[in-house]
Design a protein around this motif. Structure first.
Motif, short mmCIF file in Angstrom:
data_model
loop_
_atom_site.label_atom_id
_atom_site.label_comp_id
_atom_site.label_asym_id
_atom_site.label_seq_id
_atom_site.Cartn_x
_atom_site.Cartn_y
_atom_site.Cartn_z
N ARG A 28 0.79 -1.24 -0.03
CA ARG A 28 0.12 -0.01 -0.08
C ARG A 28 0.79 1.31 0.17
O ARG A 28 0.78 2.37 -0.66
CB ARG A 28 -0.84 0.05 1.39
N LEU A 29 1.86 1.22 0.92
CA LEU A 29 2.60 2.46 0.85
C LEU A 29 3.50 2.56 -0.33
O LEU A 29 3.90 3.74 -0.51
CB LEU A 29 3.68 2.13 2.17
N LEU A 30 4.12 1.65 -0.72
CA LEU A 30 4.89 1.66 -2.01
C LEU A 30 4.08 2.33 -3.34
O LEU A 30 4.45 3.21 -3.88
CB LEU A 30 5.46 0.38 -2.28
N ALA A 31 2.64 1.99 -3.33
CA ALA A 31 2.07 2.43 -4.12
C ALA A 31 1.79 3.86 -4.12
O ALA A 31 1.86 4.79 -5.09
CB ALA A 31 0.57 1.84 -4.34
N ARG A 32 1.47 4.35 -2.82
CA ARG A 32 1.16 5.83 -2.50
C ARG A 32 2.62 6.64 -2.95
O ARG A 32 2.48 7.66 -3.52
CB ARG A 32 1.06 5.95 -1.07
N ARG A 33 3.76 6.00 -2.49
CA ARG A 33 5.01 6.96 -2.95
C ARG A 33 5.12 6.86 -4.42
O ARG A 33 5.72 8.17 -4.90
CB ARG A 33 6.19 6.00 -2.26
N ARG A 34 4.85 5.96 -4.99
CA ARG A 34 4.97 5.77 -6.77
C ARG A 34 4.42 6.92 -7.17
O ARG A 34 4.39 7.62 -8.18
CB ARG A 34 4.57 4.50 -7.26
N ALA A 35 3.16 7.29 -6.56
CA ALA A 35 2.12 8.28 -7.14
C ALA A 35 2.59 9.81 -7.02
O ALA A 35 1.96 10.90 -7.60
CB ALA A 35 0.72 8.11 -6.63
N ILE A 36 3.80 10.09 -6.43
CA ILE A 36 4.11 11.34 -6.36
C ILE A 36 4.76 11.90 -7.26
O ILE A 36 5.73 11.50 -7.77
CB ILE A 36 5.00 11.51 -4.82
N PRO A 37 4.31 12.96 -7.96
CA PRO A 37 4.93 13.69 -9.06
C PRO A 37 6.52 14.19 -8.80
O PRO A 37 6.70 14.42 -7.67
CB PRO A 37 4.04 14.95 -9.46
N ALA A 38 7.27 14.12 -9.87
CA ALA A 38 8.50 14.63 -9.98
C ALA A 38 8.71 15.93 -8.89
O ALA A 38 9.78 15.97 -8.23
CB ALA A 38 9.21 14.50 -11.33
N ALA A 180 5.34 12.71 3.88
CA ALA A 180 4.31 12.75 5.00
C ALA A 180 3.25 11.45 4.65
O ALA A 180 2.68 10.75 5.65
CB ALA A 180 3.71 13.99 4.98
N CYS A 181 3.25 11.13 3.16
CA CYS A 181 2.13 10.11 2.96
C CYS A 181 2.47 8.88 3.34
O CYS A 181 1.70 7.82 3.25
CB CYS A 181 1.72 10.36 1.62
N GLN A 182 3.63 8.66 3.75
CA GLN A 182 4.20 7.39 4.40
C GLN A 182 4.01 7.03 5.60
O GLN A 182 4.31 5.97 6.29
CB GLN A 182 5.75 7.12 4.10
N GLU A 183 3.31 7.83 6.48
CA GLU A 183 2.88 7.69 7.59
C GLU A 183 1.79 6.56 7.85
O GLU A 183 0.82 6.50 7.25
CB GLU A 183 2.60 9.09 8.54
N VAL A 184 1.93 5.69 8.81
CA VAL A 184 0.73 4.81 9.08
C VAL A 184 -0.06 5.18 10.43
O VAL A 184 0.87 5.43 11.36
CB VAL A 184 1.24 3.36 9.39
N GLY A 185 -1.01 5.84 10.38
CA GLY A 185 -1.79 6.24 11.45
C GLY A 185 -2.23 5.45 12.72
O GLY A 185 -2.30 4.25 12.29
N ALA A 186 -2.51 5.94 13.77
CA ALA A 186 -2.83 5.23 14.88
C ALA A 186 -4.23 4.59 14.40
O ALA A 186 -4.58 3.55 15.02
CB ALA A 186 -2.87 6.21 15.94
N ASP A 187 -5.28 5.22 13.71
CA ASP A 187 -6.45 4.63 13.24
C ASP A 187 -6.32 3.30 12.27
O ASP A 187 -7.06 2.66 12.46
CB ASP A 187 -7.30 5.90 12.41
N ASP A 188 -5.19 3.39 11.84
CA ASP A 188 -4.83 2.19 11.12
C ASP A 188 -4.14 0.98 11.99
O ASP A 188 -3.50 -0.18 11.57
CB ASP A 188 -3.75 2.30 9.84
N GLY A 189 -4.03 1.40 13.46
CA GLY A 189 -3.42 0.42 14.14
C GLY A 189 -1.83 0.43 14.38
O GLY A 189 -1.09 -0.19 15.22
#
Ligand SMILES: Nc1nc2c(c(=O)[nH]1)N(C=O)[C@@H](CNc1ccc(C(=O)N[C@@H](CCC(=O)O)C(=O)O)cc1)CN2
Ligand SMILES: Nc1ncnc2c1ncn2[C@@H]1O[C@H](COP(=O)(O)OP(=O)(O)OP(=O)(O)O)[C@@H](O)[C@H]1O
Length: 217
Positions: A28-38, A180-189
């Protein structure tokens, strides 16, 4: 005695469940990172440099290890160049060949791309002839992190091993660099944590500096 369960069995099951949850989060996190524009990635690397230089400086003379970015990792080079300008000696890890023990060694780096050689997993690293050093500070790449300082990498256990030196010497100060989008929130455990996982002293993102309180679970 029906179904005798040893502690070792329970631990093995718990460890397997942690590894499974880590694998799902990693995807999940790698997919988020891949989506960041240059352009956003470049701006984030500069913002991380500014945040690092403002808030958490290594002591004068500290040897600082970074990484050569791969797979869309937050680019640590602006940070590393700023630290070199302050007089810090820079180092990069050399990755052993696949199949060898996952032990990183750190070697002096002059900050240029030209001095590096191709390493395993598309990394670039200093040649084996570069002087080996023991870093005082490590800027660590992250696939994910949480507010307790737990980190997730690619799953090789390379960084966990070097953040807890076997020699009994002082552990290096580990600072995670991430979006910042690589954070796993407390609501995700939060991130699942195994006994070998070593927590980060701080995490610097383009938005915030996170300093987990020492002793937090
Ligand atoms: N930039 C950077 N350098 C680094 C690391 C890192 O995470 N980032 N490392 C941190 O340990 C070490 C190298 N270890 C690595 C381990 C696995 C993969 C990786 O991409 N694994 C892929 C499989 C790739 C393949 O088999 O060809 C994967 O897990 O899908 C990369 C680096 C040292 N240098
Ligand atoms: N200090 C250690 N001693 C023994 N085994 C370890 C140690 N650290 C990690 N491992 C093993 O390495 C494997 C990967 O660990 P983990 O999933 O935590 O890696 P990661 O933190 O995602 O990757 P990396 O540290 O390479 O960035 C696990 O199977 C774990 O048991």
């Amino acid at each position: 005695m029906p179904h005798p369960e040893t502690t070792a069995d329970i631990d093995a099951a718990a460890l397997a469940s942690i590894a499974e949850r880590k694998a799902a989060l990693r995807a999940r996190l790698l997919a988020r990172r891949r989506a960041i524009p240059a352009e956003a990635a470049e701006a984030a690397a500069r913002a991380v440099r500014d945040g690092l230089m403002r808030a958490t400086m290594p002591p004068p003379g500290a040897v600082v290890a970074g990484y050569w970015p791969i797979r869309g990792e937050l680019d640590p080079r602006p940070s590393l160049h700023a630290l070199a300008a302050r007089g810090h000696v820079l180092a990069l890890p050399r990755t052993p060949p696949p199949g060898a023990a996952p032990r990183l060694t750190f070697h002096v780096w002059d900050g240029t791309a030209g001095s590096l050689a191709p390493g395993p997993f598309a990394t670039r690293h200093p040649p084996g002839t570069a002087p080996a050093v023991t870093p005082d500070w490590l800027l660590v790449p992250l696939v994910g992190f949480d507010r307790t300082g737990a980190r997730l990498g690619y799953g090789g256990g390379y960084y966990d091993r070097c953040l807890r030196p076997a020699s009994g010497g002082p552990a290096p100060v580990a600072i995670g660099l991430a979006y910042a989008c690589q954070e796993v929130g407390a609501d995700d455990g939060g991130l699942p944590v195994a006994p070998h996982d070593v927590r980060l002293r701080a995490i610097v993102t383009e938005r915030t500096l996170i300093q987990p309180v020492a002793g937090d679970p």
